[in-house]
Scaffold this motif. Structure first.
Motif, PDB file in Angstrom:
ATOM      1  N   MET A   1     -19.912   3.673  41.343  1.00 29.25           N
ATOM      2  CA  MET A   1     -18.498   3.343  41.213  1.00 29.25           C
ATOM      3  C   MET A   1     -18.293   2.230  40.194  1.00 29.25           C
ATOM      4  O   MET A   1     -17.744   1.176  40.493  1.00 29.25           O
ATOM      5  N   ALA A   2     -18.742   2.465  38.966  1.00 31.15           N
ATOM      6  CA  ALA A   2     -18.558   1.470  37.909  1.00 31.15           C
ATOM      7  C   ALA A   2     -17.115   1.503  37.414  1.00 31.15           C
ATOM      8  O   ALA A   2     -16.483   2.558  37.371  1.00 31.15           O
ATOM      9  N   ILE A   3     -16.583   0.353  37.056  1.00 32.79           N
ATOM     10  CA  ILE A   3     -15.231   0.267  36.512  1.00 32.79           C
ATOM     11  C   ILE A   3     -15.254  -0.608  35.262  1.00 32.79           C
ATOM     12  O   ILE A   3     -16.199  -1.360  35.042  1.00 32.79           O
ATOM     13  N   THR A   4     -14.222  -0.459  34.469  1.00 26.03           N
ATOM     14  CA  THR A   4     -14.113  -1.250  33.247  1.00 26.03           C
ATOM     15  C   THR A   4     -12.649  -1.555  32.988  1.00 26.03           C
ATOM     16  O   THR A   4     -11.765  -0.839  33.487  1.00 26.03           O
ATOM     17  N   THR A   5     -12.398  -2.594  32.214  1.00 27.04           N
ATOM     18  CA  THR A   5     -11.018  -2.918  31.863  1.00 27.04           C
ATOM     19  C   THR A   5     -10.536  -2.082  30.686  1.00 27.04           C
ATOM     20  O   THR A   5      -9.365  -2.143  30.318  1.00 27.04           O
ATOM     21  N   LYS A   6     -11.433  -1.300  30.073  1.00 19.17           N
ATOM     22  CA  LYS A   6     -11.028  -0.424  28.971  1.00 19.17           C
ATOM     23  C   LYS A   6     -10.032   0.614  29.488  1.00 19.17           C
ATOM     24  O   LYS A   6     -10.246   1.248  30.511  1.00 19.17           O
ATOM     25  N   ASN A   7      -8.941   0.792  28.776  1.00 21.36           N
ATOM     26  CA  ASN A   7      -7.880   1.730  29.168  1.00 21.36           C
ATOM     27  C   ASN A   7      -7.266   1.404  30.527  1.00 21.36           C
ATOM     28  O   ASN A   7      -6.738   2.281  31.214  1.00 21.36           O
ATOM     29  N   MET A   8      -7.347   0.153  30.928  1.00 21.27           N
ATOM     30  CA  MET A   8      -6.778  -0.254  32.212  1.00 21.27           C
ATOM     31  C   MET A   8      -5.256  -0.134  32.184  1.00 21.27           C
ATOM     32  O   MET A   8      -4.604  -0.546  31.234  1.00 21.27           O
ATOM     33  N   LYS A   9      -4.703   0.458  33.226  1.00 18.78           N
ATOM     34  CA  LYS A   9      -3.258   0.563  33.350  1.00 18.78           C
ATOM     35  C   LYS A   9      -2.750  -0.725  33.998  1.00 18.78           C
ATOM     36  O   LYS A   9      -3.436  -1.306  34.841  1.00 18.78           O
ATOM     37  N   SER A  10      -1.551  -1.133  33.627  1.00 16.35           N
ATOM     38  CA  SER A  10      -1.078  -2.414  34.143  1.00 16.35           C
ATOM     39  C   SER A  10       0.440  -2.450  34.238  1.00 16.35           C
ATOM     40  O   SER A  10       1.142  -1.742  33.513  1.00 16.35           O
ATOM     41  N   ILE A  11       0.907  -3.275  35.148  1.00 12.65           N
ATOM     42  CA  ILE A  11       2.331  -3.598  35.262  1.00 12.65           C
ATOM     43  C   ILE A  11       2.436  -5.113  35.331  1.00 12.65           C
ATOM     44  O   ILE A  11       1.737  -5.756  36.114  1.00 12.65           O
ATOM     45  N   GLN A  12       3.280  -5.662  34.498  1.00 15.89           N
ATOM     46  CA  GLN A  12       3.538  -7.104  34.496  1.00 15.89           C
ATOM     47  C   GLN A  12       4.982  -7.329  34.921  1.00 15.89           C
ATOM     48  O   GLN A  12       5.900  -6.745  34.363  1.00 15.89           O
ATOM     49  N   TYR A  13       5.167  -8.174  35.915  1.00 18.40           N
ATOM     50  CA  TYR A  13       6.523  -8.524  36.353  1.00 18.40           C
ATOM     51  C   TYR A  13       6.605 -10.031  36.598  1.00 18.40           C
ATOM     52  O   TYR A  13       5.731 -10.596  37.246  1.00 18.40           O
ATOM     53  N   PRO A  14       7.643 -10.691  36.077  1.00 18.74           N
ATOM     54  CA  PRO A  14       8.696 -10.155  35.213  1.00 18.74           C
ATOM     55  C   PRO A  14       8.199  -9.953  33.776  1.00 18.74           C
ATOM     56  O   PRO A  14       7.178 -10.506  33.376  1.00 18.74           O
ATOM     57  N   PHE A  15       8.959  -9.191  33.006  1.00 19.75           N
ATOM     58  CA  PHE A  15       8.682  -9.020  31.592  1.00 19.75           C
ATOM     59  C   PHE A  15       9.009 -10.326  30.861  1.00 19.75           C
ATOM     60  O   PHE A  15      10.006 -10.979  31.163  1.00 19.75           O
ATOM     61  N   MET A  16       8.137 -10.720  29.943  1.00 24.36           N
ATOM     62  CA  MET A  16       8.357 -11.934  29.168  1.00 24.36           C
ATOM     63  C   MET A  16       8.596 -11.547  27.706  1.00 24.36           C
ATOM     64  O   MET A  16       7.648 -11.325  26.949  1.00 24.36           O
ATOM     65  N   PRO A  17       9.865 -11.399  27.285  1.00 22.96           N
ATOM     66  CA  PRO A  17      10.151 -10.978  25.911  1.00 22.96           C
ATOM     67  C   PRO A  17       9.661 -11.965  24.872  1.00 22.96           C
ATOM     68  O   PRO A  17       9.270 -11.581  23.782  1.00 22.96           O
ATOM     69  N   GLU A  18       9.691 -13.260  25.201  1.00 23.38           N
ATOM     70  CA  GLU A  18       9.175 -14.306  24.325  1.00 23.38           C
ATOM     71  C   GLU A  18       8.542 -15.378  25.202  1.00 23.38           C
ATOM     72  O   GLU A  18       8.859 -15.493  26.389  1.00 23.38           O
TER      73      GLU A  18
END
Length: 352
Positions: free
Chosen positions: A167-184
């Motif tokens: 069960m190896a994992i990698t951060t390559k192609n990792m899906k993510s959600i960031q909340y809240p969005f930081m436009p700047e």
């Protein structure tokens, strides 16, 4: 941009079988707080990833429908507040959890919603809250999904050489959600989040049922073009007439085709007026077309200015004007051409 983890929940999602016999399940391994995270191997694994996610560029209106990174907004009915949205409430609960128990409870709901979607893959699901002390007192919430890596092995010693890792994992192609969005840097919008999924599959966003995403540029322009054509139909044809019904049916068919041919319905002046309306609000709108096998990529604003379309002897002619001609990659004798006059070229076309 240094993030300080407040809480982190780690889950393993396993999917076996297909169709009606599919078995989906997940297991909670551990929930860490600020102190236990510092001494955990996950710190090295995720080091720098939250910064990378936050800094990943995203267009509010992506240039293509399949863009991997986009902005989502919690759906709220007119006159209602954000807390009327179930997805927002869960994000808020996890983001402002005061203890690991409350955070784990919210994280459990996230992974359960993910497992209940129609198309998922096994892997590791991580929910983390982290503070960006430089700018904010309130934390961000991150949802991370790492797929399992098939056929992974690690080198051991001279006798066994390698050891298979199931069960190896990698951060390559990792899906993510960031909340809240930081436009700047230093700004955030509590009504928006940023989602990233490198694959064309949309399954990672499917478990957020009450989040809508900004339309892509092609979708926006398509809506504008269809609206303009429908206005022309209403002004030009009597309601219920055979011509109007036929035109409306043709437009409906045209609008769903991925590849379309020239319709030859409007005059040059009408197209220029419609183009001006679009480019006034969307100066960066692109224009892509093919003349037989020759592909052209330009700006929509180029049409009528430096790019012209005409017909000679019932064949299409595309005229592109510019101050210079450059060549890339493959070499050809064309690079030594001494261009003739346009009227001579058109004469050769007419003589064909």
């Amino acid at each position: 941009m240094d993030f300080d983890i407040q809480f982190l929940s780690f889950y393993v999602v396993q999917v076996e079988g297909q169709g009606e016999n599919i078995d989906r399940r997940f297991k909670h391994f551990q929930t860490l707080d600020k102190e236990t995270y510092e001494d955990n191997p996950l710190k090295d694994f995720l080091d720098g990833e939250l910064t990378k996610i936050t800094k990943r560029k995203v267009d509010r209106h992506s240039k293509s429908e399949g863009a991997p990174t986009k902005i989502g907004r919690f759906v709220v009915e007119p006159g209602h507040e954000l807390d009327s949205n179930p997805n927002y409430n869960l994000f808020h609960k996890a983001r402002f959890a005061d203890d690991s128990g409350t955070f784990e409870e919210a994280s459990h709901q996230f992974v359960q919603s993910y497992v209940d979607t129609s198309a998922i893959r096994g892997g590791v699901f991580i929910v983390a809250s982290a503070k960006l002390q430089k700018f904010f007192d309130d934390p961000f919430l991150f949802l991370l999904k790492c797929d399992f890596e098939p056929k992974v092995a690690r080198i051991t010693d001279e006798s066994s050489l390698i050891h298979h890792v199931e069960m190896a994992i990698t951060t390559k192609n990792m899906k993510s959600i960031q909340y809240p969005f930081m436009p700047e840097e230093g700004m955030m919008d509590s009504a928006e989040l940023k989602i990233h999924q490198a694959s064309h599959a949309r399954y990672f966003e499917d478990f957020l049922k009450w989040v809508e995403y900004e339309k892509s540029m092609p979708e926006i322009i398509k809506t504008q073009v269809v609206g303009m054509v429908k206005n022309h139909i209403e002004e030009s044809y009597a309601e219920g007439s055979d011509e109007r019904v036929q035109f409306e049916e043709e437009i409906e068919t045209w609008a769903i085709k991925p590849k379309r041919e020239l319709q030859e319905r409007f005059e040059h002046e009408q197209i220029m007026e419609a183009t001006a309306q679009i480019t006034e609000h969307t100066p960066e709108a692109e224009l892509k077309l093919k003349l037989d096998h020759v592909s052209i990529k330009a700006m929509l604003s180029d049409f009528g200015e430096t790019l012209h379309l005409a017909k000679v002897n019932d064949r299409y002619v595309l005229v592109i004007e510019g101050d210079s001609v450059s060549f890339e990659q493959g070499f050809s004798p064309l690079e030594f051409l001494k261009p003739g006059e346009l009227k001579d070229v058109l004469g050769r076309i007419e003589d064909k």
